[in-house]
Design a protein around this motif. Structure first.
Motif: not given
Length: 285
Positions: A111-117, A154-163, A102-104
């Motif tokens: 940056s309002k999107l946090t790991v917890d949210s 460690s992971y099969d697939t990685f997703f990422a915020d397009r930004r 995610i973007a921070d």
């Protein structure tokens, strides 16, 4: 050599007169030969050596469609993976480990999107993401080759915020990008349909156009039926010609292979000619 059947099977292939010459029969023969070869390899593994050959790390159980274009694609076309829907998904989310980046970035509206949210939203939508990582955490905690390699494994697939996708090549390094097997899949986290986007990505193949003329698409894996792989190849070819520059007229050839096998041709366009060659594969006796 063999020409395409005069009455092609009802399952649709790309509508171009050139790519129509990729017959389902040629695809089926190539798939059967590869699956038979893989089965023989598993029954007769190479003798163990004191030190494992370096190329072993790139072996896997996926069947790849090799796409060779006539020209190097424009740079803008190589930045983001293209999703190509497959009738038979190659991974089961319930049996896979996924990571979301995610973007921070400071002073950013995102940056309002946090790991917890993000974790709460993933849980509320029942999305099976195993790990959420901030971009800043990637930069600080995964800044060595070994740490990036551990993350990769460690992971099969990685997703990422397009930004943040354009920023990731420098952050993740060559391990993720040199083979284009685990490029982060862009998702639009500004929208509410996270689950739909993840599910669509899981049921799709990713075409990552490279800086050269050759690219690969995962179309099958060990354990799938031959007919399922054939249907995936047909769908992948159809999807490829819709996204590559100049469509089917820009394609030089299609091959099928495992990572460690020979590449078997299913379509080749002869240079400076309107003729095409279909690969005919004789299964090993």
């Amino acid at each position: 050599m063999a020409m395409a059947p005069s009455n092609p099977p009802p399952a649709s292939l790309p509508t171009s007169k050139d790519v129509d010459r990729v017959s389902r029969d040629a695809i089926r023969k190539a798939v059967n030969a590869l699956l038979k070869w893989k089965k023989l390899q598993s029954k007769n593994p190479p003798e163990e050596e004191e030190e494992e050959p370096p190329q072993q790390e790139d072996q896997d159980d996926f069947i790849y469609l090799l796409v060779t274009l006539k020209r190097v694609p424009p740079k803008d076309d190589t930045k983001t993976p293209h999703k190509i829907p497959l009738p038979h998904p190659l991974q089961d989310p319930a049996l896979s480990d996924f990571c979301l980046i995610i973007a921070d970035r400071p002073n950013s509206a995102h940056s309002k999107l946090t790991v917890d949210s993000a974790t709460r939203k993933l849980k509320s939508q029942q999305i099976p993401i195993s790990k959420v990582l901030k971009l800043s955490t990637l930069k600080s905690d995964y800044n060595t080759f070994q740490s990036k390699r551990t993350l990769y494994d460690s992971y099969d697939t990685f997703f990422a915020d397009r930004r943040v996708v354009p920023l990731l090549p420098k952050v993740l390094g060559k391990q993720f990008y040199k083979k284009k097997k685990k490029l982060p899949v862009p998702v639009d986290l500004s929208k509410s349909n996270w689950k739909e986007q993840i599910e669509t990505a899981c049921s799709s193949a990713l075409l990552c156009l490279g800086t050269g003329t050759c690219s690969v698409v995962r179309v099958g894996k060990v354990g799938m039926g031959s007919g399922e792989v054939v249907e995936n190849v047909v769908a992948a070819i159809d999807g490829v010609v819709q996204v590559v520059p100049k469509g089917c007229s820009g394609v030089r050839s299609f091959h099928l292979k495992f990572s460690e096998s020979l590449a078997l041709p299913v379509y080749q366009k002869l240079p400076h000619s309107n003729l095409s060659i279909e690969g005919i594969v004789k299964a090993a006796s």
